[in-house]
Design a protein around this motif. Structure first.
Motif, PDB file in Angstrom:
ATOM      1  N   ASP A 175       0.833  -1.211   0.000  1.00 57.21           N
ATOM      2  CA  ASP A 175       0.000   0.000   0.000  1.00 57.21           C
ATOM      3  C   ASP A 175       0.867   1.260   0.000  1.00 57.21           C
ATOM      4  O   ASP A 175       2.017   1.223   0.443  1.00 57.21           O
ATOM      5  CB  ASP A 175      -0.878  -0.019   1.256  1.00 57.21           C
ATOM      6  N   ASP A 176       0.289   2.340  -0.501  1.00 53.95           N
ATOM      7  CA  ASP A 176       0.926   3.664  -0.440  1.00 53.95           C
ATOM      8  C   ASP A 176       2.287   3.676  -1.119  1.00 53.95           C
ATOM      9  O   ASP A 176       3.203   4.381  -0.681  1.00 53.95           O
ATOM     10  CB  ASP A 176       1.072   4.136   1.018  1.00 53.95           C
ATOM     11  N   GLU A 233      -4.800   4.537  -6.881  1.00 52.51           N
ATOM     12  CA  GLU A 233      -5.746   5.024  -5.880  1.00 52.51           C
ATOM     13  C   GLU A 233      -6.047   6.495  -6.107  1.00 52.51           C
ATOM     14  O   GLU A 233      -5.178   7.245  -6.565  1.00 52.51           O
ATOM     15  CB  GLU A 233      -5.111   4.934  -4.494  1.00 52.51           C
TER      16      GLU A 233
HETATM   17 MG    MG Z   1      -3.527   3.256  -0.056  1.00 51.45          MG
END
Ligand code: MG
Ligand code: C2E
Ligand code: MG
Ligand code: MG
Length: 286
Positions: A175-176, A233
């Motif tokens: 993630d990220d 995202e």
């Molecule tokens: Mg994220």
């Protein structure tokens, strides 16, 4: 007088620190009560296969309504982390997400966010196996989103936990991506199923002066070469969606396809469209 003033300043900072500590403690206590009383909620945001325009799954995002207003996870998750409350909260999230997967049926996945303390907890694989079997779902329907920061150090413990989680059969997403230290070495040692490109690279990527298209393009190239999927995202506009599609991202998550919604909203959405979804003309506030 100068000495008095100095003492005043000192007292000011001491009081401010004291207030801050008190506030955190108050939030921690209220959060513990909210968990015990069943007042935490999960919302679900669609994740869309961009070439087929079909929903392949949802990301579970926690919500806490307190005194009529919502408290942002960005505020209370760090407090839950520090106090270790994240471990029981995280277990509740995993069990709730697995129960939701059972309601969605075999064609969908649900991703949950796993924070660093949870990742470091030795019992995490056992918790996952127990939740998956209680819900009667396939483990690959559950995806764990692990924030890049966790892998900051390629410690033996981190890599061992990664392998233990992998052996449970769940999917693992990084993630990220792009916000922490992207030591590329660990992508080799920790083969994720998916890379989530942080929204800071995605919002406004189609603007003429943006360098983000080049960054996204290279992340997609890397992920594809390593056999990993990519989710962009924070896609809000048609322009950004068109760019993301052109750059070859396999999945999209953002307001253009849907905001986080409750389980009833999810069931209505997949019930009426059978998983098909169209990009909505969301007007970005940017
Ligand atoms: Mg994220
Ligand atoms: P994240 O995992 O990167 O989640 C994505 C965040 O981006 C969510 O915010 C989501 O609502 C927001 N978002 C999605 N699409 C768009 C868009 O098109 N535009 C904009 N402006 N924003 C969009 P949210 O729900 O406030 O969560 C923030 C962060 O809090 C998450 O970032 C995650 O790090 C953490 N978090 C949320 N739920 C949980 C949870 O259940 N457990 C843990 N450990 N952390 C959580
Ligand atoms: Mg996430
Ligand atoms: Mg993020």
């Amino acid at each position: 007088a100068a000495k008095d003033a100095g003492r005043g300043v000192y007292r000011f900072y001491a009081d401010a620190m004291h207030d801050e500590a008190n506030e955190r403690k108050a939030i921690e206590d209220a959060l513990r009560d909210a968990l015990a009383r069943g007042e935490l909620r999960l919302l679900y945001q669609p994740i869309v296969d961009v070439s087929r325009e079909r929903i392949t799954g949802f990301e579970a995002l926690i919500r806490w309504e307190r005194d009529g207003g919502g408290v942002s996870p960005a505020k209370f998750i760090p407090i839950a982390e520090e106090s270790n409350l994240i471990v029981p909260i995280g277990e509740w999230i995993i069990r709730t997400a697995c129960a939701t997967i059972a309601k969605l049926g075999s064609g969908y996945r649900v991703a949950v966010n796993v924070s660093p303390r949870q990742f470091a907890n030795d019992k995490l694989p056992a918790t996952i196996l127990s939740a998956v079997s209680a819900a009667g779902i396939a483990p690959e329907q559950l995806e764990l989103e692990i924030t890049e920061g966790v892998f900051l150090d390629e410690s033996a413990e981190n890599l061992a936990m990664f392998q233990r989680l992998k052996r449970t059969g769940v999917r693992l997403a990084l993630d990220d991506f792009g916000t922490g230290y992207s030591a590329l070495g660990y992508l080799k040692k920790a083969p994720f199923d998916k890379i989530k490109i942080d929204q800071s690279f995605v919002l406004g990527a189609a603007d003429a002066d943006s360098m983000n298209a080049a960054i996204i393009s290279s992340i997609v190239g890397l992920a594809t070469a390593l056999g990993m999927e990519t989710t962009a995202e924070g896609v809000e506009t048609h322009d950004d969606l068109a760019l993301i599609r052109r750059l070859g991202c396999s999945h999209v998550q953002g307001y253009i396809y849907g905001r986080p919604m409750n389980l009833d909203g999810v069931l209505a959405l997949i019930g009426e469209g059978g998983g098909r979804v169209v990009a909505q003309g969301y007007q970005s506030a940017r």
